[in-house]
Design an enzyme around this catalytic site. Structure first.
Site, PDB file in Angstrom:
ATOM      1  N   ARG A 190       9.379  40.285  -5.088  1.00  0.00           N
ATOM      2  CA  ARG A 190       8.781  39.042  -5.571  1.00  0.00           C
ATOM      3  C   ARG A 190       7.264  39.199  -5.543  1.00  0.00           C
ATOM      4  O   ARG A 190       6.647  39.113  -4.487  1.00  0.00           O
ATOM      5  CB  ARG A 190       9.220  37.869  -4.699  1.00  0.00           C
ATOM      6  N   ARG A 221      12.028  27.164   3.940  1.00  0.00           N
ATOM      7  CA  ARG A 221      11.510  28.456   3.481  1.00  0.00           C
ATOM      8  C   ARG A 221      10.167  28.802   4.114  1.00  0.00           C
ATOM      9  O   ARG A 221       9.690  29.921   3.981  1.00  0.00           O
ATOM     10  CB  ARG A 221      11.415  28.462   1.949  1.00  0.00           C
ATOM     11  N   ASP A 233       0.816  -1.222   0.000  1.00  0.00           N
ATOM     12  CA  ASP A 233       0.000   0.000   0.000  1.00  0.00           C
ATOM     13  C   ASP A 233       0.847   1.268   0.000  1.00  0.00           C
ATOM     14  O   ASP A 233       0.314   2.375   0.104  1.00  0.00           O
ATOM     15  CB  ASP A 233      -0.956   0.009   1.193  1.00  0.00           C
ATOM     16  N   ASP A 280      16.056  27.356  -6.858  1.00  0.00           N
ATOM     17  CA  ASP A 280      14.877  26.521  -7.073  1.00  0.00           C
ATOM     18  C   ASP A 280      14.455  26.602  -8.537  1.00  0.00           C
ATOM     19  O   ASP A 280      14.919  25.830  -9.375  1.00  0.00           O
ATOM     20  CB  ASP A 280      13.762  26.950  -6.127  1.00  0.00           C
ATOM     21  N   ASP A 340      24.086  32.204  -3.478  1.00  0.00           N
ATOM     22  CA  ASP A 340      22.786  32.019  -2.836  1.00  0.00           C
ATOM     23  C   ASP A 340      22.802  30.690  -2.103  1.00  0.00           C
ATOM     24  O   ASP A 340      23.696  29.858  -2.324  1.00  0.00           O
ATOM     25  CB  ASP A 340      21.665  32.053  -3.881  1.00  0.00           C
ATOM     26  N   THR A 366      15.266  34.043  -9.785  1.00  0.00           N
ATOM     27  CA  THR A 366      16.055  35.083  -9.120  1.00  0.00           C
ATOM     28  C   THR A 366      17.459  35.165  -9.691  1.00  0.00           C
ATOM     29  O   THR A 366      17.945  36.241 -10.052  1.00  0.00           O
ATOM     30  CB  THR A 366      16.122  34.806  -7.605  1.00  0.00           C
ATOM     31  N   GLU A 384       3.286   2.062   2.247  1.00  0.00           N
ATOM     32  CA  GLU A 384       3.895   2.394   3.532  1.00  0.00           C
ATOM     33  C   GLU A 384       5.372   1.996   3.543  1.00  0.00           C
ATOM     34  O   GLU A 384       5.770   1.011   2.921  1.00  0.00           O
ATOM     35  CB  GLU A 384       3.158   1.683   4.671  1.00  0.00           C
ATOM     36  N   LYS A 408      15.389  43.320  -5.147  1.00  0.00           N
ATOM     37  CA  LYS A 408      14.318  42.739  -5.958  1.00  0.00           C
ATOM     38  C   LYS A 408      13.023  42.686  -5.161  1.00  0.00           C
ATOM     39  O   LYS A 408      13.032  42.711  -3.936  1.00  0.00           O
ATOM     40  CB  LYS A 408      14.682  41.333  -6.434  1.00  0.00           C
ATOM     41  N   ASP A 467      19.630  39.033  -3.029  1.00  0.00           N
ATOM     42  CA  ASP A 467      18.581  39.719  -2.269  1.00  0.00           C
ATOM     43  C   ASP A 467      19.187  40.225  -0.965  1.00  0.00           C
ATOM     44  O   ASP A 467      20.326  39.919  -0.628  1.00  0.00           O
ATOM     45  CB  ASP A 467      17.377  38.799  -2.005  1.00  0.00           C
TER      46      ASP A 467
END
Length: 318
Positions: free
Chosen positions: A201, A102, A43, A229, A225, A233, A45, A199, A176
């Site tokens: 967002r 985040r 299932d 992602d 940075d 940016t 798990e 900047k 940033d």
């Protein structure tokens, strides 16, 4: 570190998020990875089996909570519970990438603080210490009531660029305002000034470059940075720097999440080279020619040995 570590009470286990990094860390320490298996019931798990005695041992579990985030987090929690019930003396979590970081505050009303929830889950499961790398929000350390060693990759990334001899006209750029401390650490190591991208967002995963604080005309810029992602940016920052007169733009980060359009954006951007660490395992489709990966295995391996020997780890924070 020596090629072989002789304390039989030190054990390192790997789950599924980043097996290759775990093997590198174990090699740095000088021991074999512990024997365990992660399987699934019909299932879906998760089932974990620890296939050797760890009674009275000091166990270190390597697991990033990267994509698939929830799967990797649940694996970790179940592993901690298994280790606790198998009478491990200490359960030390080595989490190169801390997912949900985040979500560290209530940005709007009725929002959760998921970074705190994850800390609660890890502690409640039975972890006794955390070792992690470049958390998105350093204050997350305060969400834990167990010891936490928060390492950073600035030295590793700085040394890479220092060895490339990019000239005297370097500028380290924070994409940033929140990353200024990180950029300043790299700038100090490279003996370079810093610049900041101002900047705004307008909505999640959409970044708009507004202004550059600092002089970048005729300079070689290095953007640093913690996380890349969707790469909105970093690529907009690179474009803005070139438009402001920068001769070349390099970029680096600790955690290459690289979601959605990230690879296409980076490929089409003016970034000369993107340097990342292996805190997150990258599938083949997330590799492009302008990327280079550095290993954090030596840093994390050294931290494990120092913690195990009750030695100071403060020099690793610098």
């Amino acid at each position: 570190m020596s090629n072989e570590y002789f304390d039989p009470k030190l054990k390192i286990f790997s789950l599924n998020s980043n097996r290759e990094l775990a093997e590198e860390i174990a090699k740095e320490v000088g021991i074999e990875l512990g024997k365990s298996s992660v399987t699934h019931f019909s299932d879906g798990e998760i089932q974990i089996n620890i296939e050797e005695s760890i009674r009275g041992c000091h166990v270190y579990v390597i697991q990033s909570t990267s994509n698939p985030v929830n799967q990797n987090l649940m694996e970790l929690l179940i592993m901690i519970d298994a280790l606790k019930r198998a009478s491990a003396a200490t359960i030390n979590i080595v989490m190169p990438y801390y997912g949900y970081a985040r979500q560290d505050r209530k940005a709007r009303s009725r929002e959760p603080i998921t970074a705190k929830l994850v800390a609660n889950l890890i502690e409640t499961a039975g972890a006794t210490r955390m070792i992690t790398l470049d958390m998105h929000a350093p204050q997350i350390q305060g969400f834990f009531d167990i010891p936490i060693d928060h390492l950073n990759a600035v030295r590793l990334l700085s040394d890479y660029f220092s060895e490339r001899h990019l000239g005297d006209d370097l500028v380290v750029v924070s994409p940033d305002h929140g990353g200024v401390t990180r950029a300043r650490k790299m700038a100090d190591r490279l003996k370079a000034p810093i610049a900041i991208i101002d900047k705004r967002r307008p909505r999640p995963n959409v970044a708009e470059v507004m202004n550059i604080v600092g002089n970048v005309e005729g300079k070689v810029c290095i953007i640093i940075d913690d996380i890349i992602d969707t790469a909105g940016t970093i690529t907009l920052a690179a474009k803005a720097l070139r438009e402001a007169g920068a001769t070349k733009v390099y970029a680096c980060c600790s955690h290459p999440v690289l979601s959605g359009p990230a690879m296409k954006r980076i490929e089409e951007s003016p970034i000369e080279k993107l340097v990342v660490t292996n805190s997150i395992a990258l599938p083949e489709e997330k590799w492009i020619d302008k990327m280079e990966q550095l290993s954090v295995a030596a840093l994390l391996g050294e931290a494990i040995v120092r913690v195990h020997e009750n030695a100071s780890v403060s020099s690793l924070f610098e």
